[in-house]
Design a protein around this motif. Sequence first.
Motif, PDB file in Angstrom:
ATOM      1  N   ILE B  73      39.666  30.587  38.326  1.00  0.00           N
ATOM      2  CA  ILE B  73      39.719  31.817  39.121  1.00  0.00           C
ATOM      3  C   ILE B  73      40.985  32.619  38.786  1.00  0.00           C
ATOM      4  O   ILE B  73      40.924  33.823  38.530  1.00  0.00           O
ATOM      5  CB  ILE B  73      39.709  31.473  40.627  1.00  0.00           C
ATOM      6  CG1 ILE B  73      38.479  30.641  40.990  1.00  0.00           C
ATOM      7  CG2 ILE B  73      39.815  32.735  41.467  1.00  0.00           C
ATOM      8  CD1 ILE B  73      37.242  31.423  41.227  1.00  0.00           C
ATOM      9  N   ILE B  77      41.112  36.352  37.077  1.00  0.00           N
ATOM     10  CA  ILE B  77      41.743  37.478  37.771  1.00  0.00           C
ATOM     11  C   ILE B  77      42.844  38.094  36.914  1.00  0.00           C
ATOM     12  O   ILE B  77      42.869  39.304  36.684  1.00  0.00           O
ATOM     13  CB  ILE B  77      42.314  37.024  39.142  1.00  0.00           C
ATOM     14  CG1 ILE B  77      41.162  36.681  40.097  1.00  0.00           C
ATOM     15  CG2 ILE B  77      43.221  38.089  39.745  1.00  0.00           C
ATOM     16  CD1 ILE B  77      41.600  36.041  41.402  1.00  0.00           C
ATOM     17  N   LYS B  80      41.739  40.262  34.113  1.00  0.00           N
ATOM     18  CA  LYS B  80      41.067  41.513  34.500  1.00  0.00           C
ATOM     19  C   LYS B  80      42.008  42.505  35.198  1.00  0.00           C
ATOM     20  O   LYS B  80      41.606  43.643  35.463  1.00  0.00           O
ATOM     21  CB  LYS B  80      39.914  41.190  35.469  1.00  0.00           C
ATOM     22  CG  LYS B  80      38.690  40.591  34.807  1.00  0.00           C
ATOM     23  CD  LYS B  80      37.845  41.648  34.128  1.00  0.00           C
ATOM     24  CE  LYS B  80      36.599  41.016  33.530  1.00  0.00           C
ATOM     25  NZ  LYS B  80      35.911  41.931  32.619  1.00  0.00           N
ATOM     26  N   PRO B  82      44.956  45.267  35.771  1.00  0.00           N
ATOM     27  CA  PRO B  82      45.439  46.319  34.867  1.00  0.00           C
ATOM     28  C   PRO B  82      46.773  45.931  34.233  1.00  0.00           C
ATOM     29  O   PRO B  82      47.479  45.053  34.734  1.00  0.00           O
ATOM     30  CB  PRO B  82      45.590  47.522  35.797  1.00  0.00           C
ATOM     31  CG  PRO B  82      45.630  46.984  37.182  1.00  0.00           C
ATOM     32  CD  PRO B  82      44.880  45.703  37.170  1.00  0.00           C
ATOM     33  N   HIS B 102      46.016  48.774  42.486  1.00  0.00           N
ATOM     34  CA  HIS B 102      45.308  48.903  43.753  1.00  0.00           C
ATOM     35  C   HIS B 102      44.487  47.652  44.078  1.00  0.00           C
ATOM     36  O   HIS B 102      43.527  47.729  44.833  1.00  0.00           O
ATOM     37  CB  HIS B 102      44.392  50.133  43.714  1.00  0.00           C
ATOM     38  CG  HIS B 102      45.145  51.413  43.556  1.00  0.00           C
ATOM     39  ND1 HIS B 102      45.880  51.974  44.572  1.00  0.00           N
ATOM     40  CD2 HIS B 102      45.327  52.220  42.488  1.00  0.00           C
ATOM     41  CE1 HIS B 102      46.463  53.071  44.153  1.00  0.00           C
ATOM     42  NE2 HIS B 102      46.152  53.248  42.875  1.00  0.00           N
ATOM     43  N   SER B 103      44.849  46.517  43.438  1.00  0.00           N
ATOM     44  CA  SER B 103      44.122  45.261  43.667  1.00  0.00           C
ATOM     45  C   SER B 103      44.939  44.307  44.511  1.00  0.00           C
ATOM     46  O   SER B 103      46.140  44.146  44.283  1.00  0.00           O
ATOM     47  CB  SER B 103      43.838  44.560  42.335  1.00  0.00           C
ATOM     48  OG  SER B 103      43.112  45.373  41.482  1.00  0.00           O
ATOM     49  N   ASP B 104      44.279  43.677  45.468  1.00  0.00           N
ATOM     50  CA  ASP B 104      44.898  42.673  46.338  1.00  0.00           C
ATOM     51  C   ASP B 104      44.020  41.449  46.384  1.00  0.00           C
ATOM     52  O   ASP B 104      42.875  41.536  46.822  1.00  0.00           O
ATOM     53  CB  ASP B 104      44.959  43.212  47.788  1.00  0.00           C
ATOM     54  CG  ASP B 104      46.240  43.939  48.043  1.00  0.00           C
ATOM     55  OD1 ASP B 104      47.297  43.350  47.802  1.00  0.00           O
ATOM     56  OD2 ASP B 104      46.158  45.105  48.496  1.00  0.00           O
ATOM     57  N   PHE B 105      44.536  40.304  45.926  1.00  0.00           N
ATOM     58  CA  PHE B 105      43.762  39.071  46.018  1.00  0.00           C
ATOM     59  C   PHE B 105      44.479  38.088  46.937  1.00  0.00           C
ATOM     60  O   PHE B 105      45.717  38.055  46.987  1.00  0.00           O
ATOM     61  CB  PHE B 105      43.621  38.410  44.640  1.00  0.00           C
ATOM     62  CG  PHE B 105      42.617  39.065  43.745  1.00  0.00           C
ATOM     63  CD1 PHE B 105      41.315  38.599  43.693  1.00  0.00           C
ATOM     64  CD2 PHE B 105      42.966  40.148  42.954  1.00  0.00           C
ATOM     65  CE1 PHE B 105      40.387  39.188  42.863  1.00  0.00           C
ATOM     66  CE2 PHE B 105      42.038  40.751  42.120  1.00  0.00           C
ATOM     67  CZ  PHE B 105      40.747  40.276  42.072  1.00  0.00           C
ATOM     68  N   LYS B 106      43.687  37.303  47.643  1.00  0.00           N
ATOM     69  CA  LYS B 106      44.249  36.184  48.386  1.00  0.00           C
ATOM     70  C   LYS B 106      43.483  34.935  47.969  1.00  0.00           C
ATOM     71  O   LYS B 106      42.247  34.928  48.004  1.00  0.00           O
ATOM     72  CB  LYS B 106      44.083  36.419  49.888  1.00  0.00           C
ATOM     73  CG  LYS B 106      44.613  35.279  50.743  1.00  0.00           C
ATOM     74  CD  LYS B 106      44.295  35.508  52.212  1.00  0.00           C
ATOM     75  CE  LYS B 106      44.431  34.216  53.003  1.00  0.00           C
ATOM     76  NZ  LYS B 106      43.903  34.371  54.371  1.00  0.00           N
ATOM     77  N   LEU B 107      44.211  33.922  47.516  1.00  0.00           N
ATOM     78  CA  LEU B 107      43.559  32.669  47.116  1.00  0.00           C
ATOM     79  C   LEU B 107      44.200  31.519  47.869  1.00  0.00           C
ATOM     80  O   LEU B 107      45.351  31.617  48.298  1.00  0.00           O
ATOM     81  CB  LEU B 107      43.753  32.430  45.609  1.00  0.00           C
ATOM     82  CG  LEU B 107      43.133  33.411  44.631  1.00  0.00           C
ATOM     83  CD1 LEU B 107      43.549  33.054  43.213  1.00  0.00           C
ATOM     84  CD2 LEU B 107      41.612  33.415  44.750  1.00  0.00           C
ATOM     85  N   VAL B 108      43.447  30.424  47.986  1.00  0.00           N
ATOM     86  CA  VAL B 108      44.024  29.246  48.609  1.00  0.00           C
ATOM     87  C   VAL B 108      44.561  28.322  47.515  1.00  0.00           C
ATOM     88  O   VAL B 108      43.820  27.927  46.610  1.00  0.00           O
ATOM     89  CB  VAL B 108      42.978  28.499  49.456  1.00  0.00           C
ATOM     90  CG1 VAL B 108      43.633  27.319  50.163  1.00  0.00           C
ATOM     91  CG2 VAL B 108      42.353  29.444  50.462  1.00  0.00           C
TER      92      VAL B 108
END
Lengths: 367, 367
Positions: B73, B77, B80, B82, B102-108
Amino acid sequence: MKIICSQKKLSTAVNIVQKAVSTKTTLPILKGILLEAKNDKLKLVGNDLDIGIEHEIDTKIIREGSIVISSRIFGDIVRKLPDSDVEIDIDDNNNVYIKCGHSDFKLVGQPALEFPELPYVEEENTCIIDQDLLRNMIRQTIFATSQDETRPILTGALIEILNNNISMVAIDGYRLALRRAFIDTDIQNKAVIPSKTLNEINRILGSESDGNVYISFTDKHILFKIDETRIISRLLEGEFINYEQIIPREYKSKVRVNTKELLNSIERASLLAKEGKNNLIKFSIRDDFMNISSNVEIGSVNEEVAIELEGEDIDIGFNSKYLLEALKVMDSEEINLEFTTSVSPCIMKPADNENYIYLVLPVRLSK
Amino acid sequence: MKIICSQKKLSTAVNIVQKAVSTKTTLPILKGILLEAKNDKLKLVGNDLDIGIEHEIDTKIIREGSIVISSRIFGDIVRKLPDSDVEIDIDDNNNVYIKCGHSDFKLVGQPALEFPELPYVEEENTCIIDQDLLRNMIRQTIFATSQDETRPILTGALIEILNNNISMVAIDGYRLALRRAFIDTDIQNKAVIPSKTLNEINRILGSESDGNVYISFTDKHILFKIDETRIISRLLEGEFINYEQIIPREYKSKVRVNTKELLNSIERASLLAKEGKNNLIKFSIRDDFMNISSNVEIGSVNEEVAIELEGEDIDIGFNSKYLLEALKVMDSEEINLEFTTSVSPCIMKPADNENYIYLVLPVRLSK
């Protein structure tokens, strides 16, 4: 039969007709390529009974005749021969002698008589279309054909020629892709072409130079003539969906957005969406931006994309795969998205022309 | 932990360390990449317990710390995102927040403590070798390592450093590939490296610029330092075959031949040979040409290649696969083939230097 022809031309011809040779067939002769030498031409034919492909090359013919040779072995050999003249000679026992440079091959062929003839398509009911246009029409619709064999008619794309317009349409029950173009022709016709045929045509077009494609129709078959290649395919039988009825004419919200930006954001969101069910992503469309989000067990994502909105705010969910496939074939820098409600279809169009319409059903969002 | 670093650097780092991340492992933590932020460096680590790969990048560190994130994962991410600055922030519950544009990810994530430490290799017993040379040594030997797990030692390649010479040797019971080179070093060492490790090193070398590789040895492990990357691999245990004894010093026939011509002819002959048993091809070596032939059920082939022969005529059979793999890694325009009898090994060497020896056993020809 005895001929001499260039390895380059022979190799090109084999590559083309091999696209119609099935590796899995119960009829062993169909694993072969038919070679037919007549009137200074060598014709190669592949035929899997759904699609037949013929390709002709100018050849020095010493003795006319014909033979069927294993497509796989013959193809491998021809591709590996040096760039020189190839002599192919057949004896009375169907032995095939292939000579080129310092290479000598002997293969066992099969009599040409056993090879099933291609359906005859008279070149009468014919229209002419630009190769590049046909390539784009296929590219922009084929991915929306159905994979589901329970409704065979939807596994193909409808081609419709009416009043100097040509349309290609594919529908799979979740989305519809429609590409239209002007065409200068007197004929009117309608036919549903198997997606496999369109795929093979696109591969052949991809390797050929620009020029025209001649398309001829009969009730059961369609013929595409591309340079020295003739592709004859059976058509799918049955009535196609009346697609015009499905496309909504009105909307409540219209979003103008940069194609590439939207594509990139959805691609990132789908990295998480694909870990969940249905590749579900959610659009929250507000004044001058849209938020694209996905929430799955392993995490969440929020993407923000600048837009111009005309009409009402809306929240709506999609299977991201269905959006991505269409965004990838959009040629215009900007597109318009049209929405009515969060449970009715969304329309995607190029911002600068009317020649492409993509309709996609939303996924209901749980409250 | 909180850091800011460039997407490009992060993406390169992830691509490198992912080579040591196993997708099939019973230990879930090993599907992750360890991120460790300390002293203005972000260290990424992948570890499948056979190979561990570390890569360090210069980073702005706002808060030191460490975390393990799903390699698949996180990699998808990062690739991909920018081309911009990426902020990675970890909270006390092992949640990983990734922000970029403008991307925000949250992962555990998972606690770094659970990630197995890499074996410690002191950089003491170290030699230096050119990246390009190491790449070639691996390329010219790795294909001859054994796939047979019943003799584990042969599934690796022996690396031997002695008297300013470095050798890499692979043997699989049917052939031997030996590449030698001069090396400027004081150390002497011997180790058998798993072919998987060599494969990964070659992939990392392939994407890196020229420069040096630092190789350090312990009894059980080997360390390769390539720019900012450290690859630590376990060694194979046991005694390697005494390969010097196997290589014949004399011959009765010596053939000089153009490498590319021989390769092309054998490739064509093997198109038929592979339809039969053992990919059997036959060499008939005469005064100034050799005939390469194969006879199988579906046909036959004869190839003629110009040679210079010194010594006796000979007829000998081979598995064409074993010849092709070696011919493809021969860098010299011409090679020498040395034969003794039709049942003893053939030696293949570059015509213009002594740094590569390939030995291959013949296949007995039926009379």
